[in-house]
Write an enzyme that holds these catalytic residues in place. Structure first.
Site, PDB file in Angstrom:
ATOM      1  N   ASN A  45       0.845  -1.190   0.000  1.00 10.75           N
ATOM      2  CA  ASN A  45       0.000   0.000   0.000  1.00 10.75           C
ATOM      3  C   ASN A  45       0.884   1.244   0.000  1.00 10.75           C
ATOM      4  O   ASN A  45       1.973   1.260   0.572  1.00 10.75           O
ATOM      5  CB  ASN A  45      -1.010   0.005   1.154  1.00 10.75           C
ATOM      6  CG  ASN A  45      -0.408  -0.027   2.541  1.00 10.75           C
ATOM      7  OD1 ASN A  45       0.579  -0.708   2.798  1.00 10.75           O
ATOM      8  ND2 ASN A  45      -1.018   0.701   3.459  1.00 10.75           N
ATOM      9  N   GLU A  47       0.305   5.312   0.609  1.00  8.25           N
ATOM     10  CA  GLU A  47      -0.608   6.375   1.012  1.00  8.25           C
ATOM     11  C   GLU A  47      -0.133   7.729   0.495  1.00  8.25           C
ATOM     12  O   GLU A  47       1.012   7.887   0.085  1.00  8.25           O
ATOM     13  CB  GLU A  47      -0.723   6.423   2.538  1.00  8.25           C
ATOM     14  CG  GLU A  47      -1.380   5.200   3.123  1.00  8.25           C
ATOM     15  CD  GLU A  47      -1.510   5.246   4.635  1.00  8.25           C
ATOM     16  OE1 GLU A  47      -2.210   4.392   5.175  1.00  8.25           O
ATOM     17  OE2 GLU A  47      -0.904   6.136   5.278  1.00  8.25           O
ATOM     18  N   SER A  49      -0.997  12.164   1.319  1.00  9.45           N
ATOM     19  CA  SER A  49      -1.689  13.089   2.209  1.00  9.45           C
ATOM     20  C   SER A  49      -3.064  13.465   1.664  1.00  9.45           C
ATOM     21  O   SER A  49      -3.959  13.828   2.420  1.00  9.45           O
ATOM     22  CB  SER A  49      -0.848  14.346   2.447  1.00  9.45           C
ATOM     23  OG  SER A  49      -0.572  14.984   1.226  1.00  9.45           O
ATOM     24  N   GLU A  58      -3.138  -4.648  -2.860  1.00 11.34           N
ATOM     25  CA  GLU A  58      -3.691  -5.622  -3.795  1.00 11.34           C
ATOM     26  C   GLU A  58      -3.718  -5.066  -5.218  1.00 11.34           C
ATOM     27  O   GLU A  58      -3.321  -5.719  -6.180  1.00 11.34           O
ATOM     28  CB  GLU A  58      -5.111  -6.021  -3.386  1.00 11.34           C
ATOM     29  CG  GLU A  58      -5.207  -6.618  -2.007  1.00 11.34           C
ATOM     30  CD  GLU A  58      -5.504  -5.578  -0.923  1.00 11.34           C
ATOM     31  OE1 GLU A  58      -4.751  -4.575  -0.808  1.00 11.34           O
ATOM     32  OE2 GLU A  58      -6.482  -5.766  -0.190  1.00 11.34           O
TER      33      GLU A  58
END
Length: 132
Positions: A45, A47, A49, A58
């Site tokens: 994953n 991320e 902001s 996935e």
């Protein structure tokens, strides 16, 4: 799915999890997708902001395979820090798009379950090709 394939997928997902970028949620996830070409594609994953720009492990694993030319995947393993880390709805739909049959959901204690994607997404949206 045989036990050796599951083991290899889980190990690849664990390694990918170590590279996850999750400074906001601190929820680190790794995934590994087994392509019909026999190659395991790993993803983590990532991320941002601006949360909507984040991407799940996935999808990153599957998209990595797609970028390499694979268009169908047998299974995806997911390793997270919570018990029964499961794919979100968007990931389930992407899995349906690329023919994933099985999801290997791991637990923090190392146990896992092999689930059929059709049980996780029983009415997946699919493109109906025109027939003559």
């Amino acid at each position: 799915m045989d036990g050796e394939s599951v083991r290899l997928l889980i190990e690849a997902a664990k390694k990918a999890r170590e590279r996850a970028y999750a400074p906001y949620s601190r929820f680190y996830v790794g995934a590994a997708a087994l392509g019909e070409d026999g190659v395991i594609y790993a993803g983590c994953n990532v991320e941002n902001s601006s949360y909507g720009l984040s991407c799940c492990a996935e999808r990153n694993a599957i998209f990595r395979g797609v970028a390499a030319g694979c268009r169908k995947f047998e299974a995806v393993a997911i390793v997270g820090s919570a018990d029964d880390t499961m794919p979100c709805g968007a990931c389930r739909q992407v899995m349906a798009e690329f023919g994933v049959s099985y999801v290997v959901a791991t637990r923090a204690d190392g146990a896992y379950r092999v689930l059929a994607l059709e049980d996780l997404l029983p009415f997946a949206f699919t493109l109906q090709e025109e027939t003559e």
